[in-house]
Motif scaffolding. Structure first.
Motif, PDB file in Angstrom:
ATOM      1  N   ARG A  40       0.836  -1.203   0.000  1.00  0.00           N
ATOM      2  CA  ARG A  40       0.000   0.000   0.000  1.00  0.00           C
ATOM      3  C   ARG A  40       0.867   1.248   0.000  1.00  0.00           C
ATOM      4  NH1 ARG A  40      -1.275   2.433   5.192  1.00  0.00           N
ATOM      5  NH2 ARG A  40      -0.055   1.382   6.790  1.00  0.00           N
ATOM      6  N   CYS A  41       0.360   2.278  -0.616  1.00  0.00           N
ATOM      7  CA  CYS A  41       1.003   3.597  -0.619  1.00  0.00           C
ATOM      8  C   CYS A  41       2.417   3.572  -1.187  1.00  0.00           C
ATOM      9  CB  CYS A  41       1.026   4.178   0.792  1.00  0.00           C
ATOM     10  SG  CYS A  41      -0.584   4.202   1.584  1.00  0.00           S
ATOM     11  N   ASN A  42       2.637   2.761  -2.189  1.00  0.00           N
ATOM     12  CA  ASN A  42       3.964   2.693  -2.801  1.00  0.00           C
ATOM     13  C   ASN A  42       3.974   3.306  -4.197  1.00  0.00           C
ATOM     14  OD1 ASN A  42       2.569   0.768  -4.234  1.00  0.00           O
ATOM     15  ND2 ASN A  42       3.987  -0.904  -3.821  1.00  0.00           N
ATOM     16  N   GLU A  53      -3.750   2.765  -2.945  1.00  0.00           N
ATOM     17  CA  GLU A  53      -3.056   4.053  -3.041  1.00  0.00           C
ATOM     18  C   GLU A  53      -3.965   5.212  -2.628  1.00  0.00           C
ATOM     19  OE1 GLU A  53       0.197   4.059  -3.739  1.00  0.00           O
ATOM     20  OE2 GLU A  53       0.020   1.887  -3.913  1.00  0.00           O
ATOM     21  N   CYS A  58      -3.323   6.050   2.853  1.00  0.00           N
ATOM     22  CA  CYS A  58      -2.063   6.762   2.679  1.00  0.00           C
ATOM     23  C   CYS A  58      -1.954   8.106   3.386  1.00  0.00           C
ATOM     24  CB  CYS A  58      -1.802   6.966   1.185  1.00  0.00           C
ATOM     25  SG  CYS A  58      -1.729   5.407   0.275  1.00  0.00           S
ATOM     26  N   GLU A  59      -3.021   8.651   3.898  1.00  0.00           N
ATOM     27  CA  GLU A  59      -2.944   9.952   4.553  1.00  0.00           C
ATOM     28  C   GLU A  59      -3.007   9.803   6.064  1.00  0.00           C
ATOM     29  OE1 GLU A  59      -5.819  12.702   3.067  1.00  0.00           O
ATOM     30  OE2 GLU A  59      -4.979  12.672   1.056  1.00  0.00           O
ATOM     31  N   ARG A  66       3.494  12.363   9.777  1.00  0.00           N
ATOM     32  CA  ARG A  66       3.889  11.303   8.847  1.00  0.00           C
ATOM     33  C   ARG A  66       5.376  11.000   8.982  1.00  0.00           C
ATOM     34  NH1 ARG A  66       1.764   9.006   4.824  1.00  0.00           N
ATOM     35  NH2 ARG A  66       0.138  10.529   4.458  1.00  0.00           N
ATOM     36  N   ILE A  69       5.846   7.006   4.078  1.00  0.00           N
ATOM     37  CA  ILE A  69       4.642   6.873   3.258  1.00  0.00           C
ATOM     38  C   ILE A  69       3.596   5.942   3.869  1.00  0.00           C
ATOM     39  CG2 ILE A  69       5.427   5.010   1.756  1.00  0.00           C
ATOM     40  CD1 ILE A  69       4.264   6.884  -0.548  1.00  0.00           C
ATOM     41  N   THR A  70       4.003   5.044   4.756  1.00  0.00           N
ATOM     42  CA  THR A  70       3.032   4.111   5.330  1.00  0.00           C
ATOM     43  C   THR A  70       2.912   4.185   6.844  1.00  0.00           C
ATOM     44  OG1 THR A  70       4.674   2.349   5.484  1.00  0.00           O
ATOM     45  CG2 THR A  70       3.352   2.437   3.468  1.00  0.00           C
TER      46      THR A  70
END
Length: 94
Positions: A40-42, A53, A58-59, A66, A69-70
């Motif tokens: 995920r989120c890559n 995504e 992702c947020e 943050r 990214i994950t």
């Protein structure tokens, strides 16, 4: 995609049972297509609908910082003198 087949190149498995039974996350409500958490989120959509995504995965929330990214941490952990992010970015520019 073929039900029951794994596609390592895309980190997805098509299953007929619930995705959770396979330790995967469903791409859609029908739970026909699933993805691995690590994919995920890559910036590579593994789900046909792009769910892996999406902001849902992702947020960070408003009360989070943050790390990457994950990974998100509580905003109160930023600049607290302890490294909560693996790379220590939560203690930078404090």
């Amino acid at each position: 995609y073929v039900r029951g087949e794994t596609y390592p190149k895309y980190n997805i498995t098509v299953v007929s049972a619930k995705c959770a039974d396979s330790g995967l996350i469903p791409c859609d409500v029908d739970k026909v297509q699933c993805f691995h958490n690590k994919s995920r989120c890559n910036s590579v959509p593994d789900c046909d609908n792009g769910r892996d995504e999406s902001p849902e995965f992702c947020e960070c929330r408003g009360n989070q910082f943050r790390c990457n990214i994950t990974h998100c941490i509580n905003i109160l952990s930023r600049c607290d003198g302890r490294r909560d992010c693996a790379d220590g970015r939560d203690e930078e520019n404090c």
